[in-house]
Design a protein around this motif. Structure first.
Motif, PDB file in Angstrom:
ATOM      1  N   ASN A 265      -4.765  -0.244   2.235  1.00 14.47           N
ATOM      2  CA  ASN A 265      -4.684   0.697   3.358  1.00 14.47           C
ATOM      3  C   ASN A 265      -4.183  -0.058   4.584  1.00 14.47           C
ATOM      4  O   ASN A 265      -4.649  -1.166   4.882  1.00 14.47           O
ATOM      5  CB  ASN A 265      -6.067   1.300   3.633  1.00 14.47           C
ATOM      6  N   ASN A 269       3.127  -2.490   0.594  1.00  6.03           N
ATOM      7  CA  ASN A 269       2.842  -2.879  -0.785  1.00  6.03           C
ATOM      8  C   ASN A 269       2.609  -4.392  -0.847  1.00  6.03           C
ATOM      9  O   ASN A 269       3.512  -5.183  -0.561  1.00  6.03           O
ATOM     10  CB  ASN A 269       4.037  -2.497  -1.667  1.00  6.03           C
ATOM     11  N   ASP A 341      -5.418   5.699   1.876  1.00 10.93           N
ATOM     12  CA  ASP A 341      -5.288   4.641   0.876  1.00 10.93           C
ATOM     13  C   ASP A 341      -4.014   4.837   0.056  1.00 10.93           C
ATOM     14  O   ASP A 341      -3.557   5.971  -0.161  1.00 10.93           O
ATOM     15  CB  ASP A 341      -6.487   4.654  -0.076  1.00 10.93           C
ATOM     16  N   ARG A 342      -3.513   3.719  -0.438  1.00 10.99           N
ATOM     17  CA  ARG A 342      -2.351   3.759  -1.319  1.00 10.99           C
ATOM     18  C   ARG A 342      -2.643   2.917  -2.553  1.00 10.99           C
ATOM     19  O   ARG A 342      -3.517   2.043  -2.552  1.00 10.99           O
ATOM     20  CB  ARG A 342      -1.095   3.263  -0.597  1.00 10.99           C
ATOM     21  N   ASN A 362       6.360   1.495  -0.999  1.00 12.99           N
ATOM     22  CA  ASN A 362       4.989   1.273  -0.559  1.00 12.99           C
ATOM     23  C   ASN A 362       3.970   2.007  -1.428  1.00 12.99           C
ATOM     24  O   ASN A 362       2.974   2.546  -0.939  1.00 12.99           O
ATOM     25  CB  ASN A 362       4.821   1.685   0.908  1.00 12.99           C
ATOM     26  N   VAL A 364       1.978   4.676  -3.827  1.00 14.16           N
ATOM     27  CA  VAL A 364       1.774   6.123  -3.769  1.00 14.16           C
ATOM     28  C   VAL A 364       0.481   6.437  -3.035  1.00 14.16           C
ATOM     29  O   VAL A 364      -0.426   5.604  -2.937  1.00 14.16           O
ATOM     30  CB  VAL A 364       1.729   6.747  -5.183  1.00 14.16           C
ATOM     31  N   ASP A 365       0.401   7.658  -2.524  1.00 10.50           N
ATOM     32  CA  ASP A 365      -0.808   8.174  -1.893  1.00 10.50           C
ATOM     33  C   ASP A 365      -1.931   8.188  -2.932  1.00 10.50           C
ATOM     34  O   ASP A 365      -1.823   8.840  -3.980  1.00 10.50           O
ATOM     35  CB  ASP A 365      -0.526   9.583  -1.368  1.00 10.50           C
TER      36      ASP A 365
END
Length: 433
Positions: A265, A269, A341-342, A362, A364-365
């Motif tokens: 978060n 990435n 968050d990802r 970056n 994904v959700d």
């Protein structure tokens, strides 16, 4: 014909890591979390042959006359072999081919073989025609027969005599470097008692996994009836049907290494960035050897990273592809995620030098649901010299040692310099539920 062998444990891949999981504690300011489950599956419908092709003469018809030769260019890993088949043209149904699994390409020390390998070429009777005395006056197709494939050792079932195949066909191997070979087949039958043209032919190389070839007899099996179009080569010198068959079983076979999953978060990435060289945090061991432990440890202490997991497949550790319709390897992990968050993942293309599948951009959700396979791309880590995937002497999971280089991380093109891959969602399937 031999088929895929059931693969449970691969010695060359047993070095891939076991699970590693770590989570950073949430502080009191984080928003409420919810549970989601990520599932990654190897859905590749794998094939047993890594390469295959045809060869023919340059004339009309395209036979290989005495004194003429053809060349076959290919790549191969340790333990792999090249096989081929072409007609003894002035016969009813005889063909030249190496004994299965084919001509060996590396010695016991793993060094590439070079030079005259003619002694590995044999003469075979297809068993579908009564043999007449070989020569230009043979009647085609001749009288039908129904026998199994047998080797002709100097004399056939009708008493006709033959020189050794190595006196009629000269086979020479040359190592071209970086796992690439050239096989030259020369018709040396001119002036002998068995002078004959050679027909157009086919050639093939099987994948090797855990020391076992996936198809050790792709063209014929001694002692068994002919199949899959070989009769057209043996009786007519027509390689169309047999090549159609072997082309249909030539393609991609690769495991996926234990999968790295990262929840983060407020940062980009954390695994990689295209255009940059490898950061030296552990991506290279993942991309080259399938070992995610170093990278997982590095990410665990990184600001913004909330959780790190390494997911091995039960039993096999690696995620095997679909083999003979049997489902490929699959792993799942429950995650606790919050708004903002990802999620990003990474896993090695097992039969490569340093290719890895990873979440593009970056990630994904983390709160979305459904199929996110389209968010995955294939990348080249730029830390090892590339070779034909599944046919490289320096590929770690094929008993090799990667040749180091330093290039920026980049997306693997498709088609690439070696082969054409299926679409990414046809290899790796990722869902959030």
């Amino acid at each position: 014909m031999s088929t895929f062998k059931k693969l449970h444990y691969w010695p060359a891949i047993a070095l891939l890591p076991f699970a590693f999981a770590a989570c950073n504690k949430d502080d009191d300011h984080n928003p409420p979390s919810r549970q989601t489950t990520i599932t990654i599956e190897n859905v590749l419908k794998s094939q047993p042959l890594v390469e295959s092709g045809t060869f023919q003469g340059t004339g009309t018809p395209p036979v290989i006359m005495p004194g003429q030769s053809v060349q076959v260019h290919f790549s191969a890993a340790k333990g792999e072999a090249i096989t081929f088949a072409c007609m003894y043209g002035w016969s009813n149904d005889l063909f030249f081919a190496p004994a299965n699994p084919g001509i060996g390409l590396y010695d016991v020390k793993g060094m590439p073989m070079e030079g005259d390998v003619s002694d590995q070429v044999k003469l075979w009777d297809n068993g579908t025609r009564i043999n007449q005395q070989p020569g230009a006056n043979v009647t085609h197709p001749g009288t039908a027969d129904s026998k199994n494939i047998t080797e002709v050792n100097g004399v056939d079932a009708q008493g006709n005599t033959y020189l050794a195949a190595s006196k009629l066909v000269k086979a020479t191997l040359k190592y071209d470097g970086n796992s690439m070979f050239t096989l030259t087949l020369q018709n040396i039958s001119g002036g002998t008692a068995n002078e004959t043209p050679l027909s157009p032919g086919v050639w093939a190389i099987s994948y090797i996994a855990g020391g076992n070839l996936l198809n050790s007899a792709p063209l014929y099996t001694a002692g068994q009836p002919t199949a899959n179009g070989l009769t057209d080569i043996a009786e007519k010198g027509d390689n169309t049907a047999l090549y159609s068959y072997i082309k249909g079983i030539t393609g991609i076979f690769t495991p996926l290494s234990p999968v790295l999953v990262v929840v983060y978060n407020g940062i980009d990435n954390p695994i990689y960035k295209t255009g940059e060289v490898d950061r030296g945090q552990g991506l290279a061991p993942l991309a080259q050897k399938g070992n995610a432990d170093t990278l997982a440890a590095a990410l665990k202490g990184m600001k913004g990273v909330k959780a790190v997991y390494v997911l091995p497949a039960p039993g096999t550790q690696v995620l095997l592809p679909v083999i003979n319709g049997q489902a490929g390897g699959k792993v799942s992990q429950d995650l606790h995620v919050s708004s903002g968050d990802r999620i990003a993942i990474a896993t090695m293309y097992g039969f490569s030098n340093d290719w890895f599948f990873a979440s593009a951009g970056n990630g994904v959700d983390a709160t979305q649901k459904g199929d996110i396979s389209s968010s995955i791309q294939l990348y080249d880590d730029g830390t090892a010299v590339n070779q034909f995937p599944g046919a490289g002497i320096t590929q770690f999971n094929l008993a090799g040692t990667p040749l180091q280089e330093s290039q920026p991380i980049s997306q693997v093109p498709n088609p690439n310099a070696f082969t054409t891959l299926p679409a990414i969602p046809e290899i790796i399937h990722v869902t959030l539920q």
